[in-house]
Structure formats: structure tokens, C-alpha cells
Design a protein around this motif. Structure first.
Motif, PDB file in Angstrom:
ATOM      1  N   GLN A 283       0.831  -1.194   0.000  1.00 29.41           N
ATOM      2  CA  GLN A 283       0.000   0.000   0.000  1.00 29.41           C
ATOM      3  C   GLN A 283       0.877   1.260   0.000  1.00 29.41           C
ATOM      4  OE1 GLN A 283      -3.332   0.444  -0.247  1.00 29.41           O
ATOM      5  NE2 GLN A 283      -3.705  -1.749  -0.430  1.00 29.41           N
ATOM      6  N   ARG A 284       1.872   1.265   0.829  1.00 29.35           N
ATOM      7  CA  ARG A 284       2.741   2.440   0.935  1.00 29.35           C
ATOM      8  C   ARG A 284       3.610   2.621  -0.307  1.00 29.35           C
ATOM      9  NH1 ARG A 284       4.093   1.159   7.230  1.00 29.35           N
ATOM     10  NH2 ARG A 284       2.156   2.022   8.099  1.00 29.35           N
ATOM     11  N   GLU A 285       4.015   1.501  -0.914  1.00 27.19           N
ATOM     12  CA  GLU A 285       4.758   1.591  -2.174  1.00 27.19           C
ATOM     13  C   GLU A 285       3.891   2.204  -3.269  1.00 27.19           C
ATOM     14  OE1 GLU A 285       6.016  -2.378  -2.959  1.00 27.19           O
ATOM     15  OE2 GLU A 285       7.446  -2.429  -1.277  1.00 27.19           O
ATOM     16  N   PHE A 286       2.623   1.812  -3.289  1.00 24.40           N
ATOM     17  CA  PHE A 286       1.698   2.379  -4.275  1.00 24.40           C
ATOM     18  C   PHE A 286       1.530   3.878  -4.049  1.00 24.40           C
ATOM     19  CE2 PHE A 286      -2.368   3.612  -6.012  1.00 24.40           C
ATOM     20  CZ  PHE A 286      -2.442   2.923  -7.218  1.00 24.40           C
ATOM     21  N   ILE A 287       1.405   4.257  -2.797  1.00 22.64           N
ATOM     22  CA  ILE A 287       1.270   5.683  -2.475  1.00 22.64           C
ATOM     23  C   ILE A 287       2.486   6.456  -2.973  1.00 22.64           C
ATOM     24  CG2 ILE A 287       1.204   7.352  -0.567  1.00 22.64           C
ATOM     25  CD1 ILE A 287      -0.458   5.197   0.983  1.00 22.64           C
ATOM     26  N   GLU A 288       3.669   5.958  -2.670  1.00 26.85           N
ATOM     27  CA  GLU A 288       4.900   6.633  -3.098  1.00 26.85           C
ATOM     28  C   GLU A 288       4.994   6.733  -4.615  1.00 26.85           C
ATOM     29  OE1 GLU A 288       7.332   8.192  -1.406  1.00 26.85           O
ATOM     30  OE2 GLU A 288       6.149   7.907   0.426  1.00 26.85           O
ATOM     31  N   ALA A 289       4.546   5.693  -5.301  1.00 28.51           N
ATOM     32  CA  ALA A 289       4.639   5.665  -6.762  1.00 28.51           C
ATOM     33  C   ALA A 289       3.610   6.561  -7.437  1.00 28.51           C
ATOM     34  CB  ALA A 289       4.486   4.234  -7.265  1.00 28.51           C
ATOM     35  N   ASN A 290       2.593   6.981  -6.690  1.00 27.62           N
ATOM     36  CA  ASN A 290       1.504   7.758  -7.297  1.00 27.62           C
ATOM     37  C   ASN A 290       1.330   9.140  -6.673  1.00 27.62           C
ATOM     38  OD1 ASN A 290      -0.178   5.863  -9.286  1.00 27.62           O
ATOM     39  ND2 ASN A 290       0.564   4.617  -7.587  1.00 27.62           N
ATOM     40  N   LEU A 291       2.374   9.649  -6.069  1.00 27.16           N
ATOM     41  CA  LEU A 291       2.261  10.948  -5.400  1.00 27.16           C
ATOM     42  C   LEU A 291       1.960  12.092  -6.360  1.00 27.16           C
ATOM     43  CD1 LEU A 291       5.057  10.760  -2.676  1.00 27.16           C
ATOM     44  CD2 LEU A 291       2.572  10.731  -2.348  1.00 27.16           C
ATOM     45  N   ASN A 292       2.258  11.911  -7.629  1.00 28.37           N
ATOM     46  CA  ASN A 292       1.981  12.971  -8.595  1.00 28.37           C
ATOM     47  C   ASN A 292       0.641  12.807  -9.299  1.00 28.37           C
ATOM     48  OD1 ASN A 292       4.401  14.438  -8.191  1.00 28.37           O
ATOM     49  ND2 ASN A 292       5.517  12.973  -9.464  1.00 28.37           N
ATOM     50  N   PHE A 293      -0.182  11.883  -8.809  1.00 29.24           N
ATOM     51  CA  PHE A 293      -1.466  11.614  -9.446  1.00 29.24           C
ATOM     52  C   PHE A 293      -2.298  12.874  -9.633  1.00 29.24           C
ATOM     53  CE2 PHE A 293      -6.022  10.678  -8.922  1.00 29.24           C
ATOM     54  CZ  PHE A 293      -6.249   9.823 -10.006  1.00 29.24           C
ATOM     55  N   CYS A 294      -2.447  13.653  -8.582  1.00 25.87           N
ATOM     56  CA  CYS A 294      -3.282  14.843  -8.671  1.00 25.87           C
ATOM     57  C   CYS A 294      -2.620  15.941  -9.501  1.00 25.87           C
ATOM     58  CB  CYS A 294      -3.575  15.387  -7.269  1.00 25.87           C
ATOM     59  SG  CYS A 294      -4.682  14.311  -6.311  1.00 25.87           S
TER      60      CYS A 294
END
Length: 299
Positions: A283-294
Motif C-alpha cells: 500500500q505504501r509503495e503504491f502511495i509513493e509511486a503515485n504521489l503525482n497523481f493529482c
């Protein structure tokens, strides 16, 4: 989000005589009462899930184990595996004040809005995508472009009622945005908070709930709101703590007391509060990988 840990508290040995202790001003400040900007009592202690203390459990290999521990009944043990889990009901007590936001909470300023993800080849924003995900039948849309959902079939887990009109559904953040903000998200940058507001990689994070119950819940924690559907209360508490664990959010003493009371009162299955360490990391890896989503999708 590094946190100084003072000592460990285990659920089975907690003496929940702790009551939230507040003060009218922080040490060294004036004697005036807290301003509206704090929007919360000045708790002198807080809790986080104790991830350092793990255990191995046996789970069936045919079931997904990345989020919650699966059925541990004997009939599943022939095809099983050992999984390292974190017990969401074992907490660390931090004997220091819970940090206070420097700015008054504002939804749009701090968390942004529902985002349209262009990678899914639709014009739907997060709200619409959650409605499609949670509907038990194929949804219908308003307009030919199929951007907004009009109707479907949703089971509101909070009230335990069926809802068929999309306008009667609100998308609830399991841990509300304001609660998250006061629990540590105020220290994050905007892109992390916006991802939190639109996060769909952990299904319990966003819930299709009836408008009445979502408004009744508002920004309350378990100390102020539990779903009227008592059959969902254990799952609700489990999901609440899981979200807090994934995002390193803090829990105040009154919140922890309410969680403890609910687990005891409703005789919750303690195995369901075990989350795989690997799943937590993913979950945390996904968060880190998608921090620029917005930032990428802002328009």
C-alpha cells in the motif's frame, strides 16, 4: 513522518482509564484558550499501530492476503502459507503532545477535489469510479458521454439499506479528510493529501454510503459515530484502524478508547484485525509511486 516512540501499549493489557487530557495553552505560550485554528483539543498523548511487533499466521493460499488475514479455520489448512502480520489492535503510546495544524482545515485548499484519471479511458472522476465499482448491477449514466452515474444498486453498509439513485449516495472517506488532517495529514504536502482524497487502491478507504449516514458521520471518529447497522460495526472499526495504519495517521486517547470499547462490546473477530506486513508495505509503495497523481491529472 518519523515519530518518536516512548513505550509500547498492547491491547490485551491496556488499562483504559486514560481520558483525553487537554490544556488551554501549550507550554511556554500565553494563558489564552486555543484558537479556532486548532479545531481540536490539545491531547498530551497519542497512539499509532505498533508495526514492530509482528507474528506469523497460517492463511489459505487460494485467498488474497495482502490486506486482511483470511479465514483461519481448520478446513483451509491443507493449502496454506505462513504470512507475517501486524496486529492493528496493538498500539504504541507516544507520551508527547499531538501536533496541532498551523492552518484551519479547508477541504479544497488542503485536499483538492475529485480527480479525473485519464488513464482509465473514461471521463469519470473518482466519485463516479467508486459508484461503478460498488454497484451490484450495471450502472446507468446521465448523458451520452457517460461521465456521471445516474442509477445503479448500492448496499449502504452504514445503514444496511439498498440505494438505487446515485444522487442519494455520497462517497465517504473511511477516515474523514478533516480527521486525517488533524491526525497528521496537515504535515503532508498537497499532492499527498490530494492522493489520499482520491485513493482507490484500498477499497475500504472510500465507501459508497447513503447521504444521510455520511452527513451524520461528518468528520467524527469512532468516539462520535458508529454505523447504525450493528452487523457492520466490527468491519467499520477494522477498516478505520487499517486506513490509519497505512497512512501513518495518529489516534487520540478518546478515539482509542472508543475502538477498544467497540471491539469488546460487539465481540469482534480479532483475527480480522491482522494485516499482512507485505500488504501494508505494498500500500505504501503504491502511495509513493503515485504521489503525482493529482498534479498530473489536475485540470
Amino acid at each position: 513522518m518519523k515519530i518518536q516512540v516512548k513505550y509500547v501499549v498492547v491491547l490485551s493489557t491496556l488499562l483504559f482509564s486514560l481520558v483525553a487530557r487537554t490544556q488551554e495553552a501549550s507550554p511556554g505560550s500565553s494563558t489564552q484558550a486555543p484558537t479556532a485554528q486548532t479545531q481540536a483539543p490539545l491531547y498530551q498523548q497519542y497512539y499509532t499501530v505498533n508495526e514492530a511487533e509482528t507474528e506469523k499466521v497460517t492463511v489459505p493460499t487460494k485467498k488474497a492476503t495482502f490486506s486482511m488475514a483470511a479465514d483461519l479455520s481448520p478446513e483451509h489448512l491443507l493449502q496454506s502459507a505462513q504470512v507475517v502480520v501486524v496486529n492493528l489492535l496493538k498500539w504504541l503510546l507516544h507520551d508527547e503532545p499531538l501536533s496541532i495544524p498551523q492552518e484551519k482545515y479547508l477541504r479544497k485548499l488542503h485536499f483538492g477535489r475529485w480527480i479525473n484519471d485519464p488513464t482509465d479511458d473514461t471521463c469519470m472522476n473518482t466519485r463516479a469510479r467508486v459508484l461503478v465499482r460498488d454497484s451490484q448491477v450495471d450502472v446507468t449514466y446521465r448523458g451520452p458521454r457517460q461521465c456521471s452515474v445516474e442509477a445503479g444498486k448500492w448496499q449502504d453498509p452504514y445503514a444496511g439499506q439498498e440505494v438505487t439513485e446515485a444522487k442519494a449516495i455520497q462517497i465517504d472517506h473511511m477516515v474523514p479528510l478533516k480527521n486525517a488532517y488533524l491526525s497528521g495529514a496537515w504535515e503532508w504536502d498537497y499532492k499527498t493529501r490530494c492522493l489520499y482524497a482520491n485513493y482507490m487502491n484500498f477499497k475500504p478507504h472510500l465507501v459508497s454510503s447513503g447521504a444521510h449516514e455520511n452527513m451524520s458521520k461528518s468528520d467524527k471518529g469512532p468516539e462520535g459515530y458508529l454505523p447504525p447497522n450493528e452487523n457492520f460495526r466490527c468491519e467499520y472499526i477494522r477498516n478505520w484502524v487499517a486506513v490509519k495504519a497505512i497512512w501513518h495517521l495518529r489516534m487520540n486517547p478518546v478515539e482509542v478508547q472508543a475502538i477498544y470499547d467497540a471491539v469488546k462490546q460487539y465481540n469482534c473477530n480479532l483475527n480480522s484485525f491482522k494485516m499482512s506486513l507485505d500488504g501494508l508495505a505494498k500500500q505504501r509503495e503504491f502511495i509513493e509511486a503515485n504521489l503525482n497523481f493529482c498534479i498530473v491529472n489536475k485540470r
